[in-house]
Write an enzyme that holds these catalytic residues in place. Structure first.
Site, PDB file in Angstrom:
ATOM      1  N   HIS A  22       2.831   0.316  42.306  1.00 42.32           N
ATOM      2  CA  HIS A  22       1.443   0.754  41.678  1.00 42.32           C
ATOM      3  C   HIS A  22       0.825  -0.283  40.798  1.00 42.32           C
ATOM      4  O   HIS A  22       1.584  -0.716  40.059  1.00 42.32           O
ATOM      5  CB  HIS A  22       1.534   2.182  41.169  1.00 42.32           C
ATOM      6  CG  HIS A  22       1.544   3.250  42.104  1.00 42.32           C
ATOM      7  ND1 HIS A  22       0.552   3.639  42.878  1.00 42.32           N
ATOM      8  CD2 HIS A  22       2.629   4.074  42.469  1.00 42.32           C
ATOM      9  CE1 HIS A  22       0.824   4.670  43.829  1.00 42.32           C
ATOM     10  NE2 HIS A  22       2.316   5.036  43.359  1.00 42.32           N
ATOM     11  N   THR A  69      12.327  -9.289  37.377  1.00 43.09           N
ATOM     12  CA  THR A  69      11.297  -9.134  37.312  1.00 43.09           C
ATOM     13  C   THR A  69      10.516 -10.563  38.012  1.00 43.09           C
ATOM     14  O   THR A  69       9.685 -10.691  38.192  1.00 43.09           O
ATOM     15  CB  THR A  69      10.455  -9.177  36.227  1.00 43.09           C
ATOM     16  OG1 THR A  69      10.907  -9.646  35.061  1.00 43.09           O
ATOM     17  CG2 THR A  69      10.683  -7.516  35.839  1.00 43.09           C
ATOM     18  N   LYS A  70      11.467 -11.280  38.058  1.00 39.89           N
ATOM     19  CA  LYS A  70      10.923 -13.017  38.182  1.00 39.89           C
ATOM     20  C   LYS A  70      12.116 -13.261  39.128  1.00 39.89           C
ATOM     21  O   LYS A  70      13.257 -13.162  39.100  1.00 39.89           O
ATOM     22  CB  LYS A  70      10.973 -13.771  37.161  1.00 39.89           C
ATOM     23  CG  LYS A  70       9.745 -13.184  36.043  1.00 39.89           C
ATOM     24  CD  LYS A  70       9.903 -14.253  34.926  1.00 39.89           C
ATOM     25  CE  LYS A  70       8.750 -13.626  33.881  1.00 39.89           C
ATOM     26  NZ  LYS A  70       8.877 -14.491  32.655  1.00 39.89           N
TER      27      LYS A  70
END
Length: 104
Positions: A22, A69-70
């Site tokens: 989201h 996250t990366k």
């Protein structure tokens, strides 16, 4: 969106791989995301979380419980929340995963 998994990849138990999430800034709380790619001979340890749009490079290691996250460069070891560089992995990998242990 999709997930691409290379050859001889070891994925531990309870790993979560997301291609959508989201968008908390969207007025309609809509979704955003991207495909996840996991390179050959990567190792994703138990309870790691991989977020949308991430590429895990060839031979890379994601430590247990890490939140990725990366992108993770090839032959890199990452861990933590968020996942950060821990070290380098040898490039001399010659194993072939041809088994699956029950209840993993």
């Amino acid at each position: 969106m999709g997930i691409a998994i290379g050859n001889n990849v070891n994925i531990g138990g309870y790993v979560q791989i997301f291609t959508l999430e989201h968008d908390p800034q969207a007025e309609d709380f809509g979704v955003q995301g991207g495909p996840v790619s996991i390179g050959d001979m990567a190792y994703i340890a138990t309870r790691a979380i991989i977020l949308p749009g991430v590429t895990i490079g060839e031979g890379a290691v994601v430590a247990a419980g890490a939140v990725v996250t990366k992108d993770v460069p090839p032959y890199t070891i990452v861990g933590g929340v968020p996942a950060r560089f821990i070290g380098d992995r040898t490039k001399k990998l010659e194993y072939v995963l041809d088994y699956h242990l029950p209840f993993q």
